[in-house]
Motif scaffolding. Structure first.
Motif, PDB file in Angstrom:
ATOM      1  N   ALA A 101       0.811  -1.218   0.000  1.00  0.00           N
ATOM      2  CA  ALA A 101       0.000   0.000   0.000  1.00  0.00           C
ATOM      3  C   ALA A 101       0.845   1.269   0.000  1.00  0.00           C
ATOM      4  CB  ALA A 101      -0.934  -0.008   1.219  1.00  0.00           C
ATOM      5  N   ARG A 102       1.982   1.265   0.706  1.00  0.00           N
ATOM      6  CA  ARG A 102       2.770   2.500   0.869  1.00  0.00           C
ATOM      7  C   ARG A 102       3.968   2.595  -0.074  1.00  0.00           C
ATOM      8  NH1 ARG A 102      -1.225   5.109   3.147  1.00  0.00           N
ATOM      9  NH2 ARG A 102      -1.915   4.181   5.116  1.00  0.00           N
ATOM     10  N   VAL A 103       4.499   1.453  -0.502  1.00  0.00           N
ATOM     11  CA  VAL A 103       5.693   1.471  -1.354  1.00  0.00           C
ATOM     12  C   VAL A 103       5.367   1.018  -2.772  1.00  0.00           C
ATOM     13  CG1 VAL A 103       8.123   0.769  -1.469  1.00  0.00           C
ATOM     14  CG2 VAL A 103       6.991   0.905   0.737  1.00  0.00           C
ATOM     15  N   GLY A 104       4.236   0.316  -2.933  1.00  0.00           N
ATOM     16  CA  GLY A 104       3.848  -0.134  -4.260  1.00  0.00           C
ATOM     17  C   GLY A 104       4.503  -1.430  -4.694  1.00  0.00           C
ATOM     18  N   ILE A 105       5.012  -2.206  -3.759  1.00  0.00           N
ATOM     19  CA  ILE A 105       5.630  -3.490  -4.082  1.00  0.00           C
ATOM     20  C   ILE A 105       4.665  -4.587  -3.650  1.00  0.00           C
ATOM     21  CG2 ILE A 105       7.585  -5.024  -3.646  1.00  0.00           C
ATOM     22  CD1 ILE A 105       9.298  -2.595  -3.172  1.00  0.00           C
ATOM     23  N   ALA A 106       4.106  -5.305  -4.610  1.00  0.00           N
ATOM     24  CA  ALA A 106       3.075  -6.306  -4.316  1.00  0.00           C
ATOM     25  C   ALA A 106       3.703  -7.686  -4.174  1.00  0.00           C
ATOM     26  CB  ALA A 106       2.032  -6.311  -5.425  1.00  0.00           C
ATOM     27  N   PHE A 107       3.071  -8.494  -3.315  1.00  0.00           N
ATOM     28  CA  PHE A 107       3.458  -9.888  -3.125  1.00  0.00           C
ATOM     29  C   PHE A 107       2.326 -10.832  -3.515  1.00  0.00           C
ATOM     30  CE2 PHE A 107       6.558  -7.645  -0.666  1.00  0.00           C
ATOM     31  CZ  PHE A 107       7.691  -8.438  -0.657  1.00  0.00           C
ATOM     32  N   ALA A 108       1.360 -10.306  -4.281  1.00  0.00           N
ATOM     33  CA  ALA A 108       0.257 -11.150  -4.734  1.00  0.00           C
ATOM     34  C   ALA A 108       0.781 -12.196  -5.711  1.00  0.00           C
ATOM     35  CB  ALA A 108      -0.815 -10.293  -5.406  1.00  0.00           C
ATOM     36  N   SER A 142       1.633   3.688   8.315  1.00  0.00           N
ATOM     37  CA  SER A 142       1.767   4.749   7.309  1.00  0.00           C
ATOM     38  C   SER A 142       3.012   4.582   6.450  1.00  0.00           C
ATOM     39  CB  SER A 142       1.811   6.113   8.010  1.00  0.00           C
ATOM     40  OG  SER A 142       2.973   6.205   8.828  1.00  0.00           O
ATOM     41  N   GLY A 143       3.844   3.608   6.793  1.00  0.00           N
ATOM     42  CA  GLY A 143       5.090   3.409   6.076  1.00  0.00           C
ATOM     43  C   GLY A 143       6.264   4.119   6.702  1.00  0.00           C
ATOM     44  N   ALA A 144       6.008   4.904   7.769  1.00  0.00           N
ATOM     45  CA  ALA A 144       7.095   5.598   8.454  1.00  0.00           C
ATOM     46  C   ALA A 144       7.850   4.629   9.357  1.00  0.00           C
ATOM     47  CB  ALA A 144       6.543   6.763   9.271  1.00  0.00           C
ATOM     48  N   LEU A 145       9.109   4.951   9.615  1.00  0.00           N
ATOM     49  CA  LEU A 145       9.943   4.143  10.501  1.00  0.00           C
ATOM     50  C   LEU A 145      10.043   4.833  11.850  1.00  0.00           C
ATOM     51  CD1 LEU A 145      12.791   3.120   8.017  1.00  0.00           C
ATOM     52  CD2 LEU A 145      10.790   1.802   8.721  1.00  0.00           C
ATOM     53  N   ARG A 146       9.799   4.065  12.895  1.00  0.00           N
ATOM     54  CA  ARG A 146       9.807   4.606  14.254  1.00  0.00           C
ATOM     55  C   ARG A 146      11.101   4.196  14.962  1.00  0.00           C
ATOM     56  NH1 ARG A 146       4.919   5.883  16.513  1.00  0.00           N
ATOM     57  NH2 ARG A 146       5.601   5.026  18.517  1.00  0.00           N
ATOM     58  N   PRO A 147      11.701   5.112  15.734  1.00  0.00           N
ATOM     59  CA  PRO A 147      12.919   4.754  16.479  1.00  0.00           C
ATOM     60  C   PRO A 147      12.613   3.743  17.580  1.00  0.00           C
ATOM     61  CG  PRO A 147      12.155   6.951  17.098  1.00  0.00           C
ATOM     62  CD  PRO A 147      11.318   6.522  15.925  1.00  0.00           C
ATOM     63  N   VAL A 148      13.634   2.994  17.970  1.00  0.00           N
ATOM     64  CA  VAL A 148      13.484   1.964  18.990  1.00  0.00           C
ATOM     65  C   VAL A 148      14.452   2.249  20.132  1.00  0.00           C
ATOM     66  CG1 VAL A 148      12.727   0.228  17.331  1.00  0.00           C
ATOM     67  CG2 VAL A 148      15.154   0.451  17.851  1.00  0.00           C
ATOM     68  N   ALA A 159      13.817   7.698   7.147  1.00  0.00           N
ATOM     69  CA  ALA A 159      12.584   8.251   7.707  1.00  0.00           C
ATOM     70  C   ALA A 159      11.383   7.370   7.414  1.00  0.00           C
ATOM     71  CB  ALA A 159      12.335   9.666   7.159  1.00  0.00           C
ATOM     72  N   ASP A 160      11.385   6.709   6.253  1.00  0.00           N
ATOM     73  CA  ASP A 160      10.240   5.877   5.891  1.00  0.00           C
ATOM     74  C   ASP A 160      10.692   4.776   4.946  1.00  0.00           C
ATOM     75  OD1 ASP A 160      10.512   7.137   3.370  1.00  0.00           O
ATOM     76  OD2 ASP A 160       9.127   8.718   3.980  1.00  0.00           O
ATOM     77  N   MET A 161       9.758   3.881   4.599  1.00  0.00           N
ATOM     78  CA  MET A 161      10.096   2.746   3.741  1.00  0.00           C
ATOM     79  C   MET A 161      10.384   3.170   2.310  1.00  0.00           C
ATOM     80  SD  MET A 161      10.449  -0.041   5.276  1.00  0.00           S
ATOM     81  CE  MET A 161      10.557  -1.022   3.781  1.00  0.00           C
ATOM     82  N   THR A 162       9.791   4.270   1.848  1.00  0.00           N
ATOM     83  CA  THR A 162      10.052   4.740   0.487  1.00  0.00           C
ATOM     84  C   THR A 162      11.529   5.093   0.312  1.00  0.00           C
ATOM     85  OG1 THR A 162       7.801   5.598   0.302  1.00  0.00           O
ATOM     86  CG2 THR A 162       9.433   6.439  -1.255  1.00  0.00           C
ATOM     87  N   ARG A 163      12.068   5.798   1.315  1.00  0.00           N
ATOM     88  CA  ARG A 163      13.484   6.152   1.233  1.00  0.00           C
ATOM     89  C   ARG A 163      14.350   4.903   1.401  1.00  0.00           C
ATOM     90  NH1 ARG A 163      16.973  10.181   5.204  1.00  0.00           N
ATOM     91  NH2 ARG A 163      19.008   9.655   4.266  1.00  0.00           N
ATOM     92  N   PHE A 164      13.935   3.986   2.258  1.00  0.00           N
ATOM     93  CA  PHE A 164      14.715   2.761   2.448  1.00  0.00           C
ATOM     94  C   PHE A 164      14.832   1.987   1.137  1.00  0.00           C
ATOM     95  CE2 PHE A 164      14.810  -1.807   3.225  1.00  0.00           C
ATOM     96  CZ  PHE A 164      15.920  -1.925   4.055  1.00  0.00           C
ATOM     97  N   VAL A 165      13.721   1.831   0.432  1.00  0.00           N
ATOM     98  CA  VAL A 165      13.749   1.092  -0.834  1.00  0.00           C
ATOM     99  C   VAL A 165      14.595   1.828  -1.863  1.00  0.00           C
ATOM    100  CG1 VAL A 165      12.319   0.272  -2.739  1.00  0.00           C
ATOM    101  CG2 VAL A 165      11.538  -0.011  -0.398  1.00  0.00           C
ATOM    102  N   GLY A 166      14.489   3.161  -1.889  1.00  0.00           N
ATOM    103  CA  GLY A 166      15.264   3.919  -2.858  1.00  0.00           C
ATOM    104  C   GLY A 166      16.756   3.858  -2.591  1.00  0.00           C
TER     105      GLY A 166
END
Length: 455
Positions: free
Chosen positions: A342-349, A398-404, A442-449
């Motif tokens: 939903a947030r990055v557009g990478i499907a596993f269907a 939301s696709g954001a990454l939260r600190p731990v 900051a989010d999964m979009t940047r991680f994938v990029g």
């Protein structure tokens, strides 16, 4: 004063009924309902007369008490889980799957405590004395200065312990104990609850440490009433996979130390041996990065542990693709797959997804979200992650990454094992640790990029 109400309780599941019936409504078993004697009448409402009790001592919060003394066993991993050693007058409950090594662990611990000068009594209700001796000889403990008995009658056991006054008593197991004042079979809810109450009371009254072994159900929970876990001071689980030689001793409750602490053992032909560096144990020896593999820096109790997360993604011939998970929560895997789509557009269907935590370890903390997502993306794209990288972070819907928490401890563990790159969310507190390349997302979009060159 109102008349006490008699209750009828199922001896298998503990369901309370107002009257006796042939079949329990809770578990469906027949002829398991037994009558429970009502509680004795308490003091009169006015507080006067024969029902009046004695005055209890009251203290304020500023009162100072010495910390409880501890008896270290000499087994560093066991002492770590106990919080530093065995506390006198404490009651412990140890659960685990059949054949996982509970009796072996306790026999080694008993011999170690006895070698430290404690008086130890090992009571087996499942095996004959000769069987326990054979195991002790196989483990090289045949000369350990400890007492052994094979008995299930709790009245005889407590009478013997009252006379001998040992420092430590091991009961293997609580489900085999039989109390003649309870009208039900050994292993039933009523028997387990009553036997545990008698043994915990004895431990507090005589200042004796008692370790109880408990069977587990198919769900991995200790069998019997949950009240037993509330009675004892410490609840331990001995975990592991039959196909792996690694065993995890985990504390889920500890009144004298941190809960969630783990100790790592390795099952060998000579018994259980301690593992001083579990991170090296759970990581693959293959130094070449491969697709579908990610190294996660986790925290188990107070100990940072590095573990390898493995993923495999393949085309599915089925109408509904498979989702197989070992060592992690399957519901959380479904959430991560939904976020990636939903947030990055990478499907596993149309793709089968297999996820495995290497080494037989089970992970429950949300900080593994990013490592799992990285392993899934690496397997799907057939592209390896950066060499020498560890990954951790929580993924939101939301696709954001939260600190731990404890990011600095995770980084130190990675640095100690030679990892040069840390991939983590923005906002993590790494302290003053240097010498490691930090990649904060900051989010999964940047991680994938940044990692896979797409976004």
């Amino acid at each position: 004063m109102a008349k006490p109400i008699t209750q009828f309780i199922c001896g298998q599941c503990g369901t309370v009924h107002k009257k006796w019936i042939g079949r329990c409504d809770g578990c469906g078993e027949w002829n398991t309902i037994v009558e429970e004697a009502p509680l004795s009448a308490g003091p009169a409402k006015s507080g006067l007369g024969a029902g009046k009790g004695r005055k209890m001592a009251l203290m304020d919060l500023a009162s100072q008490e010495a910390p409880p003394p501890r008896h270290p066993s000499g087994l560093a991993e066991l002492d770590r889980v106990l919080g530093g050693g065995l506390v006198p007058a404490s009651a412990l409950l140890l659960g685990g799957d059949p054949g996982i090594g509970k009796s072996t662990l306790l026999l080694q611990a008993a011999a170690s405590f006895a070698a430290k000068g404690l008086s130890v009594v090992y009571v087996s209700g499942e095996e004959a004395s000769a069987q326990v001796r054979m195991r002790a000889q196989r483990l090289g403990l045949g000369a350990a200065p400890m007492a052994l008995a094979a008995e299930t009658n709790l009245r005889d056991i407590l009478t013997t312990l009252d006379e001998t006054r040992p420092d430590l008593v091991i009961i293997d197991s609580i489900q085999t104990m039989w109390l003649d004042t309870v009208d039900s079979a050994p292993g039933s809810v009523s028997q387990v609850r009553a036997a545990a109450h008698e043994l915990v009371t004895f431990a507090k009254r005589r200042g004796v440490s008692v370790i109880l072994v408990g069977h587990v159900t198919k769900d991995g929970q200790i069998a019997g009433p949950r009240v037993v876990e509330h009675m004892v001071d410490c609840v331990l689980y001995f975990e592991g996979e039959r196909g792996h030689q690694f065993r995890i001793l985990r504390s889920v409750k500890n009144r004298f130390g941190p809960a969630g602490e783990i100790g790592v053992f390795e099952m060998t032909g000579a018994g259980l041996s301690e593992v001083a560096n579990p991170s090296a144990l759970f990581l693959s020896e293959n130094e070449t990065a491969s697709p579908g593999s990610a190294v996660f820096a986790g925290i188990e109790g107070t100990r940072p542990v590095l573990v390898e997360i493995q993923a495999l993604v393949a085309p599915s011939p089925l109408g509904q693709p498979r989702r197989a998970v070992v060592g992690w929560d399957s519901a959380r895997l479904a959430m991560i797959l939904a976020v990636l789509e939903a947030r990055v557009g990478i499907a596993f269907a149309g793709l089968d997804v297999y996820l495995n935590i290497a080494g037989g370890l089970r992970i429950s903390e949300p900080a593994a979200d990013l490592a799992v997502a990285a392993a899934l993306l690496s397997a799907r794209e057939d592209a390896a992650l950066p060499q020498g990288a560890v990954i951790f972070g929580e993924l939101s819907l939301s696709g954001a990454l939260r600190p731990v928490a404890q990011a600095e401890n995770r980084l130190k563990e990675a640095q100690k094992l030679g990892f040069s790159t840390v991939i983590a969310p923005e906002g993590c507190n790494f302290g003053s640790v240097g010498g490691v390349k930090l990649m904060q997302m900051a989010d999964m979009t940047r991680f994938v990029g940044d990692i896979f060159g797409a976004g």
